[in-house]
Design a protein around this motif. Structure first.
Motif, PDB file in Angstrom:
ATOM      1  N   UNK A 101      -6.219 -10.791  -4.121  1.00  0.00           N
ATOM      2  CA  UNK A 101      -5.552 -11.441  -3.001  1.00  0.00           C
ATOM      3  C   UNK A 101      -4.964 -10.487  -1.980  1.00  0.00           C
ATOM      4  N   UNK A 102      -5.303  -9.178  -2.092  1.00  0.00           N
ATOM      5  CA  UNK A 102      -4.772  -8.164  -1.171  1.00  0.00           C
ATOM      6  C   UNK A 102      -5.924  -7.485  -0.448  1.00  0.00           C
ATOM      7  N   UNK A 103      -5.771  -7.304   0.860  1.00  0.00           N
ATOM      8  CA  UNK A 103      -6.825  -6.658   1.652  1.00  0.00           C
ATOM      9  C   UNK A 103      -6.913  -5.172   1.336  1.00  0.00           C
ATOM     10  N   UNK A 207      -9.749   5.761  -2.532  1.00  0.00           N
ATOM     11  CA  UNK A 207      -8.779   5.206  -3.473  1.00  0.00           C
ATOM     12  C   UNK A 207      -7.950   4.119  -2.820  1.00  0.00           C
ATOM     13  N   UNK A 208      -7.799   3.002  -3.507  1.00  0.00           N
ATOM     14  CA  UNK A 208      -7.031   1.857  -2.992  1.00  0.00           C
ATOM     15  C   UNK A 208      -5.686   1.795  -3.697  1.00  0.00           C
ATOM     16  N   UNK A 209      -4.610   1.805  -2.931  1.00  0.00           N
ATOM     17  CA  UNK A 209      -3.261   1.830  -3.506  1.00  0.00           C
ATOM     18  C   UNK A 209      -2.796   0.473  -4.020  1.00  0.00           C
ATOM     19  N   UNK A 210      -3.456  -0.596  -3.593  1.00  0.00           N
ATOM     20  CA  UNK A 210      -3.063  -1.981  -3.889  1.00  0.00           C
ATOM     21  C   UNK A 210      -1.769  -2.376  -3.180  1.00  0.00           C
ATOM     22  N   UNK A 211      -1.334  -1.539  -2.233  1.00  0.00           N
ATOM     23  CA  UNK A 211      -0.152  -1.850  -1.424  1.00  0.00           C
ATOM     24  C   UNK A 211      -0.637  -2.266  -0.035  1.00  0.00           C
ATOM     25  N   UNK A 212      -0.528  -3.559   0.309  1.00  0.00           N
ATOM     26  CA  UNK A 212      -1.025  -3.996   1.623  1.00  0.00           C
ATOM     27  C   UNK A 212      -0.196  -3.388   2.755  1.00  0.00           C
ATOM     28  N   UNK A 290      -7.480  15.777   0.140  1.00  0.00           N
ATOM     29  CA  UNK A 290      -7.285  14.330   0.274  1.00  0.00           C
ATOM     30  C   UNK A 290      -6.260  14.039   1.353  1.00  0.00           C
ATOM     31  N   UNK A 291      -6.288  12.801   1.857  1.00  0.00           N
ATOM     32  CA  UNK A 291      -5.307  12.366   2.855  1.00  0.00           C
ATOM     33  C   UNK A 291      -5.260  10.844   2.908  1.00  0.00           C
ATOM     34  N   UNK A 292      -4.270  10.342   3.636  1.00  0.00           N
ATOM     35  CA  UNK A 292      -4.235   8.911   3.926  1.00  0.00           C
ATOM     36  C   UNK A 292      -5.384   8.581   4.866  1.00  0.00           C
ATOM     37  N   UNK A 293      -5.647   7.295   5.054  1.00  0.00           N
ATOM     38  CA  UNK A 293      -6.698   6.880   5.976  1.00  0.00           C
ATOM     39  C   UNK A 293      -6.218   5.677   6.766  1.00  0.00           C
ATOM     40  N   UNK A 294      -6.379   5.739   8.071  1.00  0.00           N
ATOM     41  CA  UNK A 294      -5.948   4.618   8.905  1.00  0.00           C
ATOM     42  C   UNK A 294      -4.461   4.679   9.193  1.00  0.00           C
ATOM     43  N   UNK A 295      -3.838   3.500   9.279  1.00  0.00           N
ATOM     44  CA  UNK A 295      -2.438   3.443   9.704  1.00  0.00           C
ATOM     45  C   UNK A 295      -1.472   3.889   8.617  1.00  0.00           C
ATOM     46  N   UNK A 296      -1.937   3.996   7.374  1.00  0.00           N
ATOM     47  CA  UNK A 296      -1.062   4.420   6.285  1.00  0.00           C
ATOM     48  C   UNK A 296      -0.096   3.314   5.880  1.00  0.00           C
ATOM     49  N   UNK A 297       0.971   3.711   5.164  1.00  0.00           N
ATOM     50  CA  UNK A 297       1.920   2.723   4.669  1.00  0.00           C
ATOM     51  C   UNK A 297       1.415   1.960   3.459  1.00  0.00           C
ATOM     52  N   UNK A 298       0.217   2.323   2.992  1.00  0.00           N
ATOM     53  CA  UNK A 298      -0.441   1.626   1.884  1.00  0.00           C
ATOM     54  C   UNK A 298      -1.941   1.637   2.110  1.00  0.00           C
ATOM     55  N   UNK A 299      -2.608   0.561   1.696  1.00  0.00           N
ATOM     56  CA  UNK A 299      -4.070   0.442   1.835  1.00  0.00           C
ATOM     57  C   UNK A 299      -4.788   1.597   1.133  1.00  0.00           C
TER      58      UNK A 299
END
Length: 335
Positions: A101-103, A207-212, A290-299
């Motif tokens: 249920x999470x993008x 890698x998916x953090x599961x944090x929307x 490694x790094x974050x991808x996109x807007x960050x804050x999760x995803x």
């Protein structure tokens, strides 16, 4: 009965997030083959269905279906017709780019815009270049007041790794308000999209953090911290990253990608949610970056590993931290 099916994938940023919101900046994006599908067929009445909702609509304005309906309107402009005068069809959209249920954060709104335009192009026998597909999708999102860079739809439309140079969205939005569709579409918007053929031997991991994370909210939070220094340093690092990818210069690629990551972390600590920090730190001391991808804050976050031992250790560490591997691809220099 005439029936067609088309599909689109998602995207992730390799480098250039946030800076790409400023005109003339460059970002590198990678397509992710987690697919959305559209089925379109002739029908007696207009009917639009999406597995995101438990109801269907026609052409009457609906908030849930706004993006799809706006995409239909753009194609009707291309055809020189009113929407109501188009031959009726049933359009079905499926594929949520999510789990639990999470993008995932792979650009589902951009993907559904490109997908809808692709489906209608098939239905109406329109031959669209990747560039025109991008421009139509960008036009659609700009009419809805989207605050993104349009890099996502560039990558999704081309379905290749790209270097994308952004255009002045405020200027084009004003022209959309002031001039006809035909005039605006004929103009040079001053963007650039170049396909990248990577020449690195590496293992690309997502890698998916599961944090929307809501990109729009993150952009609104961070945008005021973006200054000339951040833009100049990021642009240089992104172009070095592109050079490293295209020339197979691993050291240049790793160094420049790490610099892009550091610049994001300094821009706003919220970009690196604790789970994204864990995703990045899993590569410390290994033959990887490694790094974050996109807007960050999760995803999602991304990693590039250069040997099997490093890959195994990263994935073990990610599992320990509750980070799911949702896509991986081995690149060979001659692919």
């Amino acid at each position: 009965m005439t029936k067609y099916q088309v599909e689109t994938g998602g995207k992730l940023y390799i480098a250039g997030e946030y800076a790409i919101l400023s005109p003339g900046q460059t970002a590198i994006l990678m397509p992710i083959p987690i697919k959305m599908k559209a089925d379109i067929e002739t029908a007696r009445d207009f009917k639009i269905t999406s597995d995101m909702f438990d109801y269907s609509v026609g052409l009457e304005p609906n908030v849930g279906y706004q993006l799809i309906q706006a995409s239909i309107h753009t194609v009707s402009l291309l055809l020189g017709k009113e929407m109501k005068d188009l031959p009726p069809f049933h359009l079905r959209i499926s594929g949520k780019m999510e789990a639990e249920g999470k993008k995932y954060g792979l650009g589902s709104s951009g993907s559904v815009t490109v997908l809808t335009i692709k489906a209608l192009a098939k239905f109406f026998h329109l031959s669209l270049s990747n560039d025109l597909l991008f421009k139509l999708a960008a036009y659609t999102l700009l009419t809805l007041g989207d605050n993104g860079s349009m890099g996502d739809i560039a990558c999704i439309a081309y379905d290749r790794m790209i270097a994308y140079k952004s255009f002045d969205r405020q200027a084009i939005s004003k022209r959309i308000r002031d001039y006809s569709f035909e005039k605006v579409m004929k103009e040079d918007w001053q963007y650039q999209i170049d396909v990248i053929e990577p020449q690195l031997d590496t293992h690309f991991l997502v890698g998916w953090t599961k944090v929307p994370s809501i990109s729009r909210d993150m952009i609104n939070r961070v945008k005021y911290a973006i200054d000339a220094s951040f833009l100049a340093e990021t642009q240089k690092a992104v172009l070095d990253c592109q050079k490293g990818l295209e020339s197979g210069d691993k050291d240049l690629f790793v160094l420049s990608l790490a610099q892009v990551s550091d610049l994001l972390q300094e821009l706003d600590p919220a970009i690196y949610h604790p789970k994204l920090l864990a995703l990045k730190e899993a590569c410390q001391g290994l033959n990887a970056v490694a790094k974050s991808s996109g807007s960050g804050g999760g995803d999602c976050g991304i990693a590039f590993s250069f040997d099997q031992v490093s890959t195994d250790r990263i994935l073990t560490n990610w599992r320990t931290n509750g980070i799911d591997l949702i896509y991986d691809k081995r690149w060979l220099a001659d692919d």
